[in-house]
Write a protein that holds these residues in place. Structure first.
Motif, short mmCIF file in Angstrom:
data_model
loop_
_atom_site.label_atom_id
_atom_site.label_comp_id
_atom_site.label_asym_id
_atom_site.label_seq_id
_atom_site.Cartn_x
_atom_site.Cartn_y
_atom_site.Cartn_z
N GLU A 39 0.81 -1.22 0.00
CA GLU A 39 0.00 0.00 0.00
C GLU A 39 0.84 1.26 0.00
OE1 GLU A 39 -3.91 1.69 2.42
OE2 GLU A 39 -2.94 -0.20 3.00
N ASN A 40 1.99 1.24 0.66
CA ASN A 40 2.81 2.43 0.75
C ASN A 40 3.67 2.66 -0.49
OD1 ASN A 40 4.17 0.05 1.76
ND2 ASN A 40 5.89 1.39 2.23
N ASN A 41 3.46 1.86 -1.52
CA ASN A 41 4.17 2.03 -2.79
C ASN A 41 3.23 2.34 -3.95
OD1 ASN A 41 7.27 0.97 -2.49
ND2 ASN A 41 5.90 -0.09 -1.08
N ARG A 42 1.97 2.67 -3.62
CA ARG A 42 0.97 2.86 -4.68
C ARG A 42 1.29 4.05 -5.57
NH1 ARG A 42 -4.24 3.66 -1.37
NH2 ARG A 42 -2.67 4.76 -0.15
N GLY A 43 1.80 5.14 -5.00
CA GLY A 43 2.11 6.31 -5.81
C GLY A 43 3.17 6.00 -6.86
N THR A 44 4.22 5.29 -6.43
CA THR A 44 5.26 4.90 -7.38
C THR A 44 4.70 3.99 -8.45
OG1 THR A 44 6.90 5.07 -5.60
CG2 THR A 44 7.55 3.87 -7.58
N ALA A 45 3.86 3.04 -8.03
CA ALA A 45 3.27 2.11 -8.99
C ALA A 45 2.41 2.85 -10.02
CB ALA A 45 2.43 1.06 -8.26
N LEU A 46 1.61 3.81 -9.55
CA LEU A 46 0.78 4.60 -10.46
C LEU A 46 1.64 5.40 -11.42
CD1 LEU A 46 -2.03 5.89 -8.08
CD2 LEU A 46 -2.36 4.45 -10.09
N GLY A 47 2.73 5.98 -10.90
CA GLY A 47 3.62 6.75 -11.75
C GLY A 47 4.26 5.90 -12.83
N VAL A 48 4.74 4.71 -12.44
CA VAL A 48 5.36 3.81 -13.41
C VAL A 48 4.34 3.34 -14.44
CG1 VAL A 48 6.45 1.55 -13.68
CG2 VAL A 48 7.16 3.06 -11.82
N TYR A 49 3.17 2.95 -13.95
CA TYR A 49 2.12 2.45 -14.85
C TYR A 49 1.72 3.51 -15.87
CZ TYR A 49 -2.52 0.73 -16.24
OH TYR A 49 -3.62 0.33 -16.95
N THR A 50 1.50 4.73 -15.43
CA THR A 50 1.10 5.80 -16.32
C THR A 50 2.21 6.16 -17.30
OG1 THR A 50 -0.26 6.70 -14.53
CG2 THR A 50 0.10 8.11 -16.42
N ALA A 51 3.47 5.96 -16.89
CA ALA A 51 4.59 6.27 -17.77
C ALA A 51 4.55 5.44 -19.05
CB ALA A 51 5.92 6.04 -17.04
N PHE A 52 3.99 4.23 -18.96
CA PHE A 52 3.90 3.40 -20.16
C PHE A 52 2.95 4.02 -21.18
CE2 PHE A 52 5.90 0.30 -17.47
CZ PHE A 52 6.64 -0.49 -18.34
#
Length: 414
Positions: free
Chosen positions: A348-361
């Protein structure tokens, strides 16, 4: 969203969470819109100068078409490069901080536009100010959109993840659709400086609004190394990137495709795509919570593929419009459907990074599709670009099918 992300935060965050309105009011559309509004501001700032800058640089300033294109593409490079950083800020310092910085960057980009207009008699200085404006805006897009998405998800509750992402997408496309023609009108009436002044006003107002909104608790814990987040999210991001080729080729080449057939009304294809996109998001967003992200993505990519097949085989404008509408209808839920599964793969505490990486694609897809599809057109003609997109979307469907078959227990990601 199900699994570990479906539970509220406890311990030290309890007092803060208890001060937030009831779950029903927090998951309401009005509450969610109060956060995705900041995404709207980011993409309005992007859309306003989008149709103005290339002719401004090429025709008014006298620079080459390559440099005119660079003014636009440099923003996407800045966005892509700063996505992971924006995610880290959202996770570590809080989504509100990320949004505040994002709104500040949008405001600063407007100031640089005004500076570029003021220095128009010194072309190299004016051009440098334009490049600076676009770089700042790219960073602002990363900070503002990533932060507002995470802020909305955390405030509305994990069960509203798909809804937040969905409205975020509507804000994105709606702001671009509004900003581009508005920017043309402003430039025609009052010049480039008026676009910068409007950007400053909207950005500064949004900065004040963001500052007045209550923050959400930061989830503490050990953050995964970026390489691990990338590894967990990359397959989902590849599905998104390939699934998004439909929109990229349609937006970039539909006008030239119509011209090659001596047809009129290419804009109707884009309109039908956009209308179908919004209608599908408004009507069917709850299907993700009901059936799961992967099943919904599989259906959507299948519908999107059928639309691209119609575009590839189109022998009339009505056939092309129907294909564009099916493409928009199918693509509508691809981002939130795959995204909700991507977020579940990290703590849960890594969701922002995950969203950023996902959107980068998605940024990579938009940046690369133009030249790749252009090469395909050069070899096989305009209709072939939709076959290229069809193959890409079918590849995305294959990735989603494989991900669904090999998905594990979400708890394994923690």
């Amino acid at each position: 969203i199900i699994g570990q992300l479906s539970y509220p935060m406890h311990s030290s965050a309890t007092a803060t969470v208890e001060s937030i309105p009831s779950a029903e009011s927090r998951s309401g559309t009005r509450h969610i819109l109060s956060f995705v509004y900041f995404t709207f501001v980011c993409y309005l700032s992007i859309g306003l100068p989008l149709a103005v800058l290339p002719p401004y640089v090429h025709l008014r300033m006298g620079y080459s078409a390559v440099l005119a294109g660079l003014v636009i593409s440099v923003q996407y490079i800045a966005t892509l490069a700063s996505r992971p950083w924006a995610g880290r800020i959202s996770d570590g310092a809080g989504a509100k901080v990320s949004v505040l910085w994002g709104m500040g960057a949008c405001t600063a980009s407007g100031a640089m536009l005004v500076a570029a207009a003021a220095m128009h008699l010194i072309p190299w200085l004016s051009f440098s100010a334009l490049i600076a404006s676009r770089l700042i805006l790219g960073i602002g897009e990363s900070l503002g959109s990533t932060g507002s998405t995470l802020w909305g998800i955390t405030s509305a509750g994990q069960e509203s993840t798909a809804k937040v992402i969905s409205y975020n997408g509507i804000s994105t496309y709606g702001a671009m659709a509004l900003g581009a023609p508005l920017g043309v009108i402003l430039d025609a009436q009052w010049g480039l400086a008026s676009i910068g002044l409007l950007t400053i006003f909207v950005g500064a107002l949004s900065l004040v609004l963001a500052f007045r909104k209550p923050p959400v608790p930061v989830v503490h814990g050990v953050h995964l190394p970026f390489s691990q987040v990338l590894g967990r999210v990359a397959p989902h991001g590849m599905g998104l990137a390939l699934g998004g080729v439909c929109y990229s080729v349609l937006a970039t080449f539909i006008t030239l495709f119509y011209a090659s057939r001596h047809w009129n009304g290419a804009a109707l294809c884009l309109t039908s795509f956009g209308v179908a996109f919004i209608v599908a998001r408004l009507l069917f967003i709850q299907t993700i919570n009901r059936f799961g992200g992967f099943p919904v993505a599989m259906v959507c990519l299948t519908v999107e593929s059928s639309g691209l097949f119609l575009l590839w085989q189109a022998h009339s404008t009505w056939m092309a419009i129907a294909g564009a509408a099916l493409g928009g209808f199918g693509f509508s839920l691809v981002f939130p459907a795959i995204g909700i599964e991507a977020v579940k793969r990290v703590p849960e505490n890594n969701r922002g990074t995950a969203l950023g990486v996902y959107t980068a694609f998605a940024d990579v897809s938009f940046f690369l599709t133009g030249p790749l599809a252009g090469a395909v057109i050069g070899m096989y003609g305009y209709a072939s670009v939709f076959l290229f997109a069809l193959i890409s979307v079918l590849a995305a469907l294959g990735i989603v099918i494989i991900l669904r078959q090999f998905q594990g227990d979400p708890s394994e990601s923690e």
